[in-house]
Design an enzyme around this catalytic site. Structure first.
Site, PDB file in Angstrom:
ATOM      1  N   ASP A 138     -11.185   6.844  -3.469  1.00  0.00           N
ATOM      2  CA  ASP A 138     -10.367   7.806  -4.425  1.00  0.00           C
ATOM      3  C   ASP A 138     -11.200   8.547  -5.651  1.00  0.00           C
ATOM      4  O   ASP A 138     -10.516   8.490  -6.965  1.00  0.00           O
ATOM      5  CB  ASP A 138      -9.051   7.112  -5.041  1.00  0.00           C
ATOM      6  N   ASN A 173      -0.836  11.454   1.468  1.00  0.00           N
ATOM      7  CA  ASN A 173      -0.006  10.342   0.682  1.00  0.00           C
ATOM      8  C   ASN A 173       0.096  10.585  -0.664  1.00  0.00           C
ATOM      9  O   ASN A 173      -0.721  11.327  -1.560  1.00  0.00           O
ATOM     10  CB  ASN A 173      -0.852   9.060   0.926  1.00  0.00           C
ATOM     11  N   TYR A 201       0.949  -1.132  -0.163  1.00  0.00           N
ATOM     12  CA  TYR A 201      -0.098  -0.134   0.029  1.00  0.00           C
ATOM     13  C   TYR A 201       1.057   1.094  -0.033  1.00  0.00           C
ATOM     14  O   TYR A 201       1.884   1.405  -0.537  1.00  0.00           O
ATOM     15  CB  TYR A 201      -1.042  -0.079   1.009  1.00  0.00           C
ATOM     16  N   ARG A 255      -8.965  10.761  -8.546  1.00  0.00           N
ATOM     17  CA  ARG A 255      -7.929  11.258  -7.477  1.00  0.00           C
ATOM     18  C   ARG A 255      -7.200  10.218  -6.502  1.00  0.00           C
ATOM     19  O   ARG A 255      -7.520   9.963  -5.364  1.00  0.00           O
ATOM     20  CB  ARG A 255      -8.943  12.220  -6.646  1.00  0.00           C
TER      21      ARG A 255
END
Length: 545
Positions: A240, A402, A97, A150
């Site tokens: 996202d 992130n 991840y 996104r």
């Protein structure tokens, strides 16, 4: 003679990653399923397989090559993959991840080997149910879906964003034991506005501009309704999406189906837990804190909303609770005089003179905590951090964007600019920092502390909804598991080595809420804790005969 548990034989069995054991098939299984001669003759235990696999991962020259190696392992042997990941979670989570998954998405077409999950495209409009019917498993309980607009802080990656649903569902299993064959990653490919990506020879998605407006909304409505028909017990997690679609999809479906948005609600829960823990260090309770957010999108507003809910549960009015949360977006402080505010920002537009920069906002508002959810790196500058340190003995600095390259500041920058007094956590991992002889261990405000446990609790209870109360409960549960020893080294989250324990505790609370509030679609077990434990997947081979 014992009846086999399935009908696959020979090469078909070896090519099924959920059933394949590789060299661990016993002699009896090799005879029963026509595997004799298709495998090397030595029968190996899972422990012996591990001794071969782990050095293979570590020998790879880069995190991305390690990612590719691990994906290949999953594609041939799911059980061994999860045994490896669960036994070495702290080492491998950053590979599977964030931050490595961001690079994997950027290079998804180049490293693509074997398809996982499902792709619903704009061309499937009117036929989404037919496409979903192609999935071979019926008992799906967790779906993570993205449209790739996104991806982390990397922007529009279109169909390449499939790495995110795959990664999230890996963590559902590794961190909480949601059965891997009950998980389904989905990408809705409606095109991409990333022209460089769209023109790349390795891009795997539709080469067209991103679908917008009514056609997009109709496709998403059709998709959600088709999911409900095909997988009626599934929890649908949106992941996202762009800000507008993320808020509108959550608002449209949250009270109608079992769904949530991790970027909004999961991020909120892990941030709230961090604030609870930071309060134990600073001595300032949450109800006395002023919070300043950099970024007023999904993550920021989600955190603000959950903080407000937590404060209201402590007796504050809605207006009083909202006054604890202030936001700075790309145009400055979110305040009443601005006429350019999106709807989701307006509840947090307070009376204040216009302020253009984060530094001015810090100097004016004197917040106890700054929370970075902007996706813009290096925005917690030395000046901003020093201003925080002038006003607060233990300034709280949460740089949550992130991947690592998008963090608002590094751990070293936070500790250095505050003379080692910052209470720091980040979205992606940072190594311990030794400053003036003291070692600080930064906490990682990773949503993996929250969403796997929530998902497991929802799965065990077959809850018809995922509520804000569940995320508030998850935050309190997570914070309660931070020890005094963790706080002594500056860590406001438990060690990732305890994440299965954390997820189990959260799942118990979430399932209990579902049963208590009449949301469960199964009979209440006599012992909810035991039911949660029994539901957790363990990566051990079972006899197929």
């Amino acid at each position: 003679m014992t009846t086999p548990l399935h009908s696959k034989r020979g090469a078909d069995l070896l090519h099924d990653p959920f059933l394949n054991k590789g060299t661990a098939f016993t002699d009896a299984e090799r005879d029963a399923f026509g595997l004799r001669g298709l495998l090397p003759p030595r029968v190996m235990s899972q422990d012996e397989q591990m001794e071969r696999i782990l050095p293979g991962v570590r020998s790879k020259p880069s995190p991305l090559e390690q990612y590719v190696y691990l994906v290949a392992l999953h594609d041939r042997n799911v059980t061994l993959f999860y045994r490896l990941v669960m036994d070495h979670l702290e080492e491998l989570m950053p590979i599977l991840y964030t931050p490595t998954v961001g690079q994997a998405c950027q290079e998804f077409g180049r490293i693509f080997r074997r398809s996982r999950g499902m792709y619903i495209t704009a061309a499937d409009k009117g036929h989404v149910a037919e496409v979903l019917a192609n999935w071979p498993q019926d008992d799906i309980r967790m779906i993570v879906v993205t449209d790739g607009e996104r991806i982390l802080g990397l922007g529009d990656l279109g169909a390449n964003g499939m790495g995110i649903p795959i990664g999230k569902l890996t963590l559902y299993t590794a961190c909480a034991g949601v059965a891997p064959n009950q998980c389904l990653p989905i990408t809705i490919d409606v095109g991409t506005n990333n022209t460089t990506l769209r023109e790349s020879h390795s891009y795997v998605g539709l080469r067209q501009p991103r679908l917008r407006g009514a056609e997009y909304d109709e496709l998403l409505d059709e998709f959600v309704e088709a999911v409900q028909a095909r997988f009626p017990m599934a929890c649908l997690q949106f992941e996202d999406f762009g800000n507008h679609n993320a808020f509108s999809l959550l608002e449209r479906w949250r009270d109608r189906i079992c769904t949530f948005n991790d970027d909004i609600q999961g991020t909120a829960s892990v941030a709230l837990a961090g604030l609870y823990s930071a309060a134990r260090i600073s001595g300032t309770p949450l109800r006395d804190m002023r919070l300043l957010f950099l970024g007023a999108g999904e993550a920021g507003i989600g955190i603000g909303d959950l903080v407000v809910e937590a404060l209201c549960s402590e007796g504050l009015s809605l207006a009083e609770a909202r006054r604890h949360c202030w936001f700075v977006d790309s145009k400055g402080l979110v305040e009443h005089s601005r006429t350019d505010l999106a709807e989701h920002k307006k509840p947090f537009a307070h009376d204040h003179a216009p302020v253009k920069t984060l530094l001015e906002a810090v100097e004016s508002l004197k917040p106890h905590a700054i929370i970075g959810v902007s996706g813009t790196p290096n925005t917690f500058t030395k000046d901003v951090l020093e201003a925080m340190a002038r006003e607060r003995a233990r300034p709280i600095v949460l740089a949550l964007s992130n991947p690592t390259s998008k963090a608002e500041c590094t751990a070293l920058q936070a500790y250095s600019a505050t003379d080692g007094r910052a209470i720091f956590a980040s979205g992606s991992p940072f190594a311990p920092v030794t400053y003036k002889g003291k070692t600080h261990v930064p906490g990682q405000g990773n949503n993996a502390y929250i969403f796997p446990g929530v998902g497991l609790g929802v799965t065990v209870s077959a809850s018809s909804r995922v509520t804000e109360a569940m995320f508030a409960s998850a935050a309190r549960t997570l914070a309660s598991m931070v020890t005094d020893d963790d706080l002594a080294i500056g860590r406001i989250y438990p060690s990732l080595s305890r994440i299965r324990e954390v997820s189990r505790a959260i799942a118990i609370e979430v399932a209990t809420l579902a049963f208590d509030r009449g949301l469960a679609r199964v009979e209440r077990p006599a012992d909810i804790a035991a039911a949660v434990t029994d539901a957790m997947f363990e990566p051990h081979y079972v006899s197929l005969i």
